[in-house]
Scaffold this motif. Sequence first.
Motif, PDB file in Angstrom:
ATOM      1  N   ILE A 156      -8.458  -2.606 -15.364  1.00  0.00           N
ATOM      2  CA  ILE A 156      -8.616  -1.657 -14.261  1.00  0.00           C
ATOM      3  C   ILE A 156      -9.599  -2.241 -13.243  1.00  0.00           C
ATOM      4  O   ILE A 156     -10.694  -2.664 -13.617  1.00  0.00           O
ATOM      5  N   PRO A 157      -9.184  -2.289 -11.957  1.00  0.00           N
ATOM      6  CA  PRO A 157     -10.046  -2.895 -10.941  1.00  0.00           C
ATOM      7  C   PRO A 157     -11.418  -2.217 -10.857  1.00  0.00           C
ATOM      8  O   PRO A 157     -11.526  -1.014 -10.673  1.00  0.00           O
TER       9      PRO A 157
ATOM     10  N   ASP B 195     -10.733   3.535 -10.756  1.00  0.00           N
ATOM     11  CA  ASP B 195      -9.952   2.389 -10.313  1.00  0.00           C
ATOM     12  C   ASP B 195     -10.243   2.125  -8.823  1.00  0.00           C
ATOM     13  O   ASP B 195      -9.777   2.858  -7.946  1.00  0.00           O
TER      14      ASP B 195
ATOM     15  N   VAL C  47      -9.540  -7.690  -4.913  1.00  0.00           N
ATOM     16  CA  VAL C  47      -9.649  -6.841  -6.094  1.00  0.00           C
ATOM     17  C   VAL C  47     -10.384  -7.625  -7.183  1.00  0.00           C
ATOM     18  O   VAL C  47     -10.129  -8.810  -7.374  1.00  0.00           O
TER      19      VAL C  47
ATOM     20  N   ALA D 152      -9.285  -0.226  -6.812  1.00  0.00           N
ATOM     21  CA  ALA D 152      -8.141  -0.603  -5.964  1.00  0.00           C
ATOM     22  C   ALA D 152      -7.314   0.630  -5.611  1.00  0.00           C
ATOM     23  O   ALA D 152      -6.772   0.733  -4.514  1.00  0.00           O
ATOM     24  N   LEU D 153      -7.235   1.575  -6.547  1.00  0.00           N
ATOM     25  CA  LEU D 153      -6.485   2.801  -6.266  1.00  0.00           C
ATOM     26  C   LEU D 153      -7.171   3.604  -5.151  1.00  0.00           C
ATOM     27  O   LEU D 153      -6.504   4.130  -4.245  1.00  0.00           O
TER      28      LEU D 153
ATOM     29  N   GLY E 157      -3.238  -3.654 -11.573  1.00  0.00           N
ATOM     30  CA  GLY E 157      -4.469  -4.373 -11.912  1.00  0.00           C
ATOM     31  C   GLY E 157      -4.694  -5.610 -11.060  1.00  0.00           C
ATOM     32  O   GLY E 157      -5.813  -6.085 -10.933  1.00  0.00           O
TER      33      GLY E 157
ATOM     34  N   THR F 131      -1.257   1.324 -13.949  1.00  0.00           N
ATOM     35  CA  THR F 131      -2.286   0.517 -13.299  1.00  0.00           C
ATOM     36  C   THR F 131      -1.672  -0.580 -12.441  1.00  0.00           C
ATOM     37  O   THR F 131      -0.768  -1.280 -12.896  1.00  0.00           O
TER      38      THR F 131
ATOM     39  N   VAL G  13      -6.258   1.879  -2.001  1.00  0.00           N
ATOM     40  CA  VAL G  13      -4.864   2.176  -1.627  1.00  0.00           C
ATOM     41  C   VAL G  13      -4.777   3.558  -0.968  1.00  0.00           C
ATOM     42  O   VAL G  13      -4.110   3.733   0.055  1.00  0.00           O
ATOM     43  N   ARG G  14      -5.469   4.529  -1.549  1.00  0.00           N
ATOM     44  CA  ARG G  14      -5.421   5.887  -0.974  1.00  0.00           C
ATOM     45  C   ARG G  14      -6.026   5.909   0.431  1.00  0.00           C
ATOM     46  O   ARG G  14      -5.510   6.570   1.330  1.00  0.00           O
TER      47      ARG G  14
ATOM     48  N   VAL H 272       0.838  -1.201   0.000  1.00  0.00           N
ATOM     49  CA  VAL H 272       0.000   0.000   0.000  1.00  0.00           C
ATOM     50  C   VAL H 272       0.876   1.256   0.000  1.00  0.00           C
ATOM     51  O   VAL H 272       0.626   2.211  -0.754  1.00  0.00           O
TER      52      VAL H 272
END
Lengths: 397, 397
Positions: B264-265, B223, B256, B225-226, A252, A250, B229-230, A229
């Motif tokens: 792209i997730p 996205d 995911v 998953a992004l 993914g 990405t 992550v944030r 992360v």
Amino acid sequence: MITVDTRRFLADLDHLRTIGTYRTGVHRPTFGAEDMESRRWLLAEMDALGLDARMDGIGNLLGRHRGSGPRLLVGSHIETQDRAGWLDGALGVTAALALARAGLPVDVGVYADEEGHWGNMLGSRSLVGDLDDAEIDAARDRDGVPLRDALARAGLVGLPRMALEPGRYRGALEIHIEQGTQLERRDQRIGVVTGIVGLRAFLITFEGQQDHTGGTTMAERRDAALSAVRLLAAIDAEFPKVCGDHSVWTAGRIVVEPNQPAVIPGRCEVSFSFRDLSDAVLDRMEACLRALVRESDRRERCPATIEAVARLKPEPCDPGIVAAFEGAADALCPGAWRRMQSGALHDSQVLASRLPVGMLFVPSIGGISHHWTEDTTREDLELGCRVMAAAAERLLG
Amino acid sequence: MITVDTRRFLADLDHLRTIGTYRTGVHRPTFGAEDMESRRWLLAEMDALGLDARMDGIGNLLGRHRGSGPRLLVGSHIETQDRAGWLDGALGVTAALALARAGLPVDVGVYADEEGHWGNMLGSRSLVGDLDDAEIDAARDRDGVPLRDALARAGLVGLPRMALEPGRYRGALEIHIEQGTQLERRDQRIGVVTGIVGLRAFLITFEGQQDHTGGTTMAERRDAALSAVRLLAAIDAEFPKVCGDHSVWTAGRIVVEPNQPAVIPGRCEVSFSFRDLSDAVLDRMEACLRALVRESDRRERCPATIEAVARLKPEPCDPGIVAAFEGAADALCPGAWRRMQSGALHDSQVLASRLPVGMLFVPSIGGISHHWTEDTTREDLELGCRVMAAAAERLLG
């Protein structure tokens, strides 16, 4: 401006749709009975319209214009993914036929196995001299069937493989469905491709220590997912500083082990990739990524390793061809076209090693491709064909 | 200081190890033949040493001291997880027997199904009056077998369920293996438990848009998953500002979808939990988490939702019992013990609703538990038993 018979063009597309019909799409895997039927039909059509048409030992078709003077190579592929769409590939081939029918001095190219049932861009790589016999000997499909057996069953044994004739072409053109939604979202009808992006893909692995979440203090933990992360957040912060205007990146795939709520992750794998049209930008992004992984490995409690898993060179389209497409689009659909890059791989990327190339996109409804519901409006298909013809005329004039 | 027969204590542990032996561990699921055999053996042992011993309708055993004056309740559980260790539970039960044998005025408690084969802490919850018949009627094991059937097969139908006798005890003690490595890593032999942490667990879900990584610009992407992550990076930055000295927090599970490198997730699920001994700290952490999820939902392109999935109240140990353990440990192993919290759930957490409780930990070799290789040195087991006895003496003196 040259006139194209778009009714005939659509009729050709409709006919090909009957060879291997699957629901509203097509199932026509490379070298299967339907694929070979479609190739024989294309050969006959090329022959009928006066081209010198041949099939070669890897299944490529080339319909050579018999006249002299400047020429273009126009084409795409004819096989499909399993139970896929009617336009992916066939659009580019029928548009090439339409240009030839309109009297333009074009060779019609049909490049074998772009969809990769047996290998990686076998047909176009063979044409540019980048496919050796050892690779053909070794190639197997997903079921383990040797490519040599498939070529024999398809009646291709003993045929020589063709090579691009040096100096014959001003360039190579291909029209294809977008396979995305950039055009549709903007209500645009034509995409002039400025280049096919390069790709660099990596596997990043973090080794931690699996432990119970209750009994392990924060100070003792080696949480592999947390290290992942932190790296991904660092990429999210740093990549915008080094990327280009159209770069994409990405993560993914993220695999956490053992992936249970009450267990500290002992291992985490991240599949990360990025794309851009410029090698220099790709180099900058890779340097940034490697620096961030190195820093993670130095700072975090979970050792991090990075492994390159794929690398595709970007292929910018030829500026002259791009300009011709732009001029044609401006004349035929002013305000309804845009410059864009291709994020997907195409035969043009392979041909670009020998020829100036250019690609044109038409919208994919809902961005769907590699699925039998893939579609494009007939008006957009006709417009695409007309822009191809107008651009070819500019390039040849 | 009182003398305990630790040879007999170890012999009891070794004997219980023969009931349901699995490799070097034990397979003794609740209400199975081996579990009931172990319960009958314990009843006979309690009876032989002069306790008023009974089994109740949910499988609890209670061996009541016949004398008057101040008393302690000492015990743990006797069933095991499947193919698990020889000490988890049995240690606390045999240590209670050892204290009774040494003449200390203790009741020996054996709380049914702590390991949760049929429910959630059924035995101790029944003792404190927190288990109703409707829950017993509804309970099933993992194979769908009704608890009522298991109780019938075990011969427990018709037996009344016991309740803790109000005012009977000064407190409840339990010795248990640590199930972690905090003691081992510091070369320490005794952990004085200051409390059993509370837990709050959540499922956080991000809804994005699945797309091809090549054809979708950064500006167009959603996205999931992004976004996850944030959020996780924000938690990593903000939780240290609101947590307590010993808080822990973990994202143990990250799912995911579709989890493919070139896609792209479109969806991401995170199982996140945190633990602390203080309700006020847990409240602060939960408020921080909810604020960060709200902020993510507001800022990011992927809507985020949070759902509470588990909530366990923290149970601080009784300061008087903690002090007695500390005094005993200081006398018997000066410098080789520490205060620590319990990250895992134990019967003492349930008993704490009615009684002052205290727990003692001995090291788990390699931190292993819930596995047949679970182990503790015989010297540490003996020391643990002696510290229990010395602390009980202080509390009763």
